[in-house]
Design an enzyme around this catalytic site. Structure first.
Site, PDB file in Angstrom:
ATOM      1  N   ASP A  22       1.306  -8.529   2.854  1.00 25.41           N
ATOM      2  CA  ASP A  22      -0.057  -8.553   3.373  1.00 25.41           C
ATOM      3  C   ASP A  22      -0.825  -9.567   2.535  1.00 25.41           C
ATOM      4  O   ASP A  22      -1.263  -9.277   1.422  1.00 25.41           O
ATOM      5  CB  ASP A  22      -0.690  -7.163   3.265  1.00 25.41           C
ATOM      6  CG  ASP A  22      -2.137  -7.134   3.748  1.00 25.41           C
ATOM      7  OD1 ASP A  22      -2.630  -8.182   4.219  1.00 25.41           O
ATOM      8  OD2 ASP A  22      -2.780  -6.073   3.644  1.00 25.41           O
ATOM      9  N   GLU A  48       0.825  -1.216   0.000  1.00 24.35           N
ATOM     10  CA  GLU A  48       0.000   0.000   0.000  1.00 24.35           C
ATOM     11  C   GLU A  48       0.859   1.266   0.000  1.00 24.35           C
ATOM     12  O   GLU A  48       0.616   2.221   0.736  1.00 24.35           O
ATOM     13  CB  GLU A  48      -1.004   0.013   1.160  1.00 24.35           C
ATOM     14  CG  GLU A  48      -2.217  -0.856   0.899  1.00 24.35           C
ATOM     15  CD  GLU A  48      -3.375  -0.600   1.853  1.00 24.35           C
ATOM     16  OE1 GLU A  48      -3.575   0.544   2.291  1.00 24.35           O
ATOM     17  OE2 GLU A  48      -4.082  -1.569   2.153  1.00 24.35           O
TER      18      GLU A  48
END
Length: 380
Positions: free
Chosen positions: A280, A170
């Site tokens: 993630d 991200e």
């Protein structure tokens, strides 16, 4: 009163004083409207100029300019502000005694330019070739609230632990720009440069980069891919991989397809290469079980280390308040996988810890995820 009466002006009641609209008032309203339009144009131009200077986008530009009363110089100073001071670093977890070189993420100002500097700390010792350290962290760059302070918080942890390799998820363009200006002792390889993406940081003094590859996930609806970097560390061949697998419970099938691709790529690497994947994963344990578990030659580092409870959950809304979630949820979204080399030196996991547990001055944590810090032994 009939409609026809209104149209013809018949039987209309005289206007009250409050209904009268004088030419002066109309002119004043017109001037105010013109001023508002000119102000909006000026602000749009400021946003465009700010975004150009900082290589960010209009949303980030508007955020910084609005916070600084639309003063361009103040907004730029705020954007390029130095990282957190030593008092903040002192409040963090103890520093592991493994590094002789650290990244100085403090800006060196020369006129209006902002440059990052690296200070080499000479302690009469060479870097320890018998260890390897790695951080993986979803840094939540999509959350623009307190983005700069949270970015400084992440950078402070990188400066504190000086890992050899960092996996990030991200990442957004302004965040990447921030890292490139500060972490100049690292080679930074992004998985994309638009919207949001992953990145791998590799310490130049320890890791020799050979090549990198980006493998798109063919059926993703969230712009996800697999980023891999081939490198050598202390003469050992390694492949570092990171990804941000498809999010949310409803996309489990796509997430498992992506995991299968990752595991296939790991298994196909040359036998002399150690492969470390981290990121993630958004995985639930039952999803991995649905696949029949991991291949026999690939291990989950957390499980290999005995499933230590202190670093079990990396996404924990009962402790991490960044999302202000009304629900309480604990999940092990962030994971590290290892496929050992069958020949040559061995990379053996020794410890795993959570990082990012300290709230910043803004009242937020650096991310809504905890980061993972893993230390390895390198056995030649």
């Amino acid at each position: 009163m009939e409609v026809s009466g209104v149209a013809s002006g018949v039987e209309q009641e005289p206007l009250g004083q409050e209904q009268l609209w004088s030419p002066q008032q109309e002119e004043k309203e017109g001037e105010e409207q013109k001023q508002r339009e000119e102000l909006e144009k000026r602000r749009q131009l400021l946003c465009t100029e700010f975004a150009s200077v900082t290589s960010s986008d209009a949303a980030v530009a508007q955020c910084y300019l609005a916070e600084n009363d639309w003063d361009m110089q103040r907004a730029l100073n705020s954007y390029f502000e130095p990282p957190l001071d030593e008092q903040y670093v002192d409040r963090m977890s103890p520093v592991p005694p493994v590094t002789e070189t650290f990244v100085d993420l403090t800006d060196s100002l020369s006129g209006s330019s902002v440059t990052a500097t690296v200070k080499e700390v000479e302690r009469g010792l060479q870097e320890d070739d018998s260890t390897l350290s790695l951080i993986t962290w979803n840094i939540d760059g999509l959350d623009l609230s307190n983005l700069q302070e949270r970015a400084r918080g992440v950078c402070s942890y990188i400066a504190l632990y000086s890992p050899d390799v960092v996996f990030l998820q991200e990442v957004v363009p302004p965040y990447l720009n921030y890292l490139q200006k500060r972490a100049v002792s690292y080679t930074i390889i992004p998985g994309n440069t638009e919207a949001y993406f992953t990145a791998i940081m590799l310490k130049k003094s320890r890791v020799r980069v050979l090549k990198h590859e980006i493998t798109p996930f063919p059926t993703t609806s969230m712009m996800r891919n697999l980023l891999e970097v081939h490198a050598t560390v202390s003469g050992n061949e390694l492949c570092f991989m990171t990804s941000h697998l498809e999010s949310t419970k409803t996309h489990a099938e796509e997430r498992l397809n992506q995991l299968k691709l990752v595991l296939k790529k790991m298994s196909e690497m040359p036998a002399s290469t150690t492969v470390i994947f981290g990121g993630d994963t958004n995985l639930r344990d039952k999803e991995v079980a649905k696949l029949g578990g991991l291949p026999s030659n690939i291990l989950d580092i957390w499980e290999f280390l005995g499933k230590p409870e202190h670093c079990h959950y990396t996404w924990d809304t009962s402790q991490n308040t960044n999302l202000n979630a009304r629900y309480k949820c604990k999940l092990r979204f962030d994971r590290l996988l290892l496929r050992a080399a069958s020949t040559g030196g061995q990379i053996i996991p020794q410890s795993l810890d959570l990082i990012g547990l300290e709230k910043l001055d803004c009242g937020k944590f650096p991310s809504d995820h905890w980061g993972l810090l893993c230390n390895f032994d390198v056995v030649l």
